[in-house]
Design an enzyme around this catalytic site. Structure first.
Site, mmCIF file in Angstrom:
data_model
loop_
_atom_site.group_PDB
_atom_site.id
_atom_site.type_symbol
_atom_site.label_atom_id
_atom_site.label_comp_id
_atom_site.label_asym_id
_atom_site.label_seq_id
_atom_site.Cartn_x
_atom_site.Cartn_y
_atom_site.Cartn_z
ATOM 1 N N ASP A 178 -3.148 -20.253 -20.786
ATOM 2 C CA ASP A 178 -3.536 -21.481 -21.475
ATOM 3 C C ASP A 178 -2.438 -21.972 -22.411
ATOM 4 O OD1 ASP A 178 -5.356 -23.564 -22.318
ATOM 5 O OD2 ASP A 178 -5.617 -22.425 -24.166
ATOM 6 N N LYS A 211 -13.450 -18.148 -21.600
ATOM 7 C CA LYS A 211 -12.569 -19.007 -22.385
ATOM 8 C C LYS A 211 -12.441 -18.434 -23.801
ATOM 9 C CE LYS A 211 -11.900 -22.984 -21.070
ATOM 10 N NZ LYS A 211 -10.738 -23.646 -20.428
ATOM 11 N N ARG A 255 -20.572 -54.326 -5.474
ATOM 12 C CA ARG A 255 -19.996 -53.712 -6.678
ATOM 13 C C ARG A 255 -20.212 -52.201 -6.722
ATOM 14 N NH1 ARG A 255 -15.884 -53.500 -8.622
ATOM 15 N NH2 ARG A 255 -15.869 -55.772 -8.330
ATOM 16 N N LYS A 305 -13.909 -31.245 -15.760
ATOM 17 C CA LYS A 305 -13.845 -32.464 -16.574
ATOM 18 C C LYS A 305 -14.067 -33.685 -15.675
ATOM 19 C CE LYS A 305 -10.748 -30.272 -19.902
ATOM 20 N NZ LYS A 305 -9.397 -30.232 -20.482
#
Length: 284
Positions: free
Chosen positions: A221, A170, A103, A138
């Site tokens: 942006d 930013k 797994r 992210k």
């Protein structure tokens, strides 16, 4: 495409943490209950759905933690396209060990192949333009190195890896500084000669202000396409332009056709569909 895998030293801590989470306090009690201690098993990791391969080393490194004597034969390679139904690797060794490692290996392999596959979809969508597809920060906590490697397997390129390898101003940094120009000025004064400075702008007015500060890269942006084309005209190749914000497979082509150099896509890692891969025992 094919590329060198990540160093084992970088991947092993991730695998050990994942195995420790799965094994818990008593280990694999299903294997202990049902599988004889000396049983042997040969099995294939099989792609149930076609996609781009990434992270084959995770199979070898996961199994090695449980059974160092087990063998792993790679039947594909990172960066290659695997058709549905094809075997990616064959493992042989102690049956309990293989079933215990199954797994963890599948979780990592499926996620990385999914990222590589989605990345290739974006890369194919902008083929013929100059735009390159890049990832973002992210990523899944703890898996950034692996996930960014998977992006490269899919033909994308990597944005910065963390807060320490490039300056990216930013909107909140701009708010803290008072203006785009002041933020760029401070960043340029702070940066060493090998550190690039990128600044995010959300309007053509901010673009002009940013250009006056001579950053290395400008991020557009959530620009409308018309404004994006105008930004490309204004900059006229003086520095790279990155488009960001809400990019999808349906919109990425028209964004690329504006003439931007880079398109960053958070969905490559934060909204990926895991590639369905299973472990099938080989008879005989």
């Amino acid at each position: 495409m094919t590329l060198d895998p990540l160093p084992d030293l970088l991947v092993q801590p991730i695998i050990r943490t994942a195995l420790a989470e799965d094994l818990g306090r008593a280990g694999d009690i299903t294997g202990q209950a049902c599988v004889p201690a000396d049983a042997r098993l040969t099995a294939d990791f099989v792609a149930r759905r076609g996609g781009v391969v990434a992270g084959l080393a995770c199979i070898r490194l996961t199994l090695a933690e449980i059974d160092p004597t087990a063998t792993v034969e790679a039947l594909s390679a990172d960066g290659l396209v695997a058709p549905a139904g094809s075997a990616l690797a064959r493992v042989s060794g102690n049956a309990r060990a293989i079933l215990t490692a199954e797994r963890t290996a599948l979780n990592l392999l499926g996620r990385l192949c999914g990222i590589a596959t989605l990345t290739q979809d974006y890369v194919d969508a902008v083929a013929g333009t100059k735009a390159r597809i890049t990832d973002t920060r992210k990523t899944t906590p703890g898996l950034r190195a692996l996930e960014k490697y998977a992006v490269r397997c899919g033909g994308g390129v990597n944005h910065r890896f963390g807060l320490d390898d490039a300056i990216l101003i930013k909107d909140n940094h701009v708010a803290a500084c008072g203006s785009v120009g002041e933020a760029v000025r401070r960043a340029k004064a702070f940066a060493g000669h090998l550190v690039k400075v990128e600044v995010e702008v959300d309007s053509l007015n901010q673009l002009q202000e940013a250009l006056a500060g001579d950053p290395d890269v400008i991020m557009l942006d959530n620009f409308e396409l018309a404004d994006m084309r105008e930004a490309v005209r204004i900059v006229d190749g003086r520095l790279p332009l990155e488009a960001s914000g809400g990019v999808t497979l349906e919109t990425v082509r028209e964004i690329a056709e504006t003439g931007v150099d880079v398109i960053s896509v958070g969905a490559l890692t934060h909204s990926v569909r895991v590639l369905d891969i299973g472990l099938d025992a080989v008879e005989g």
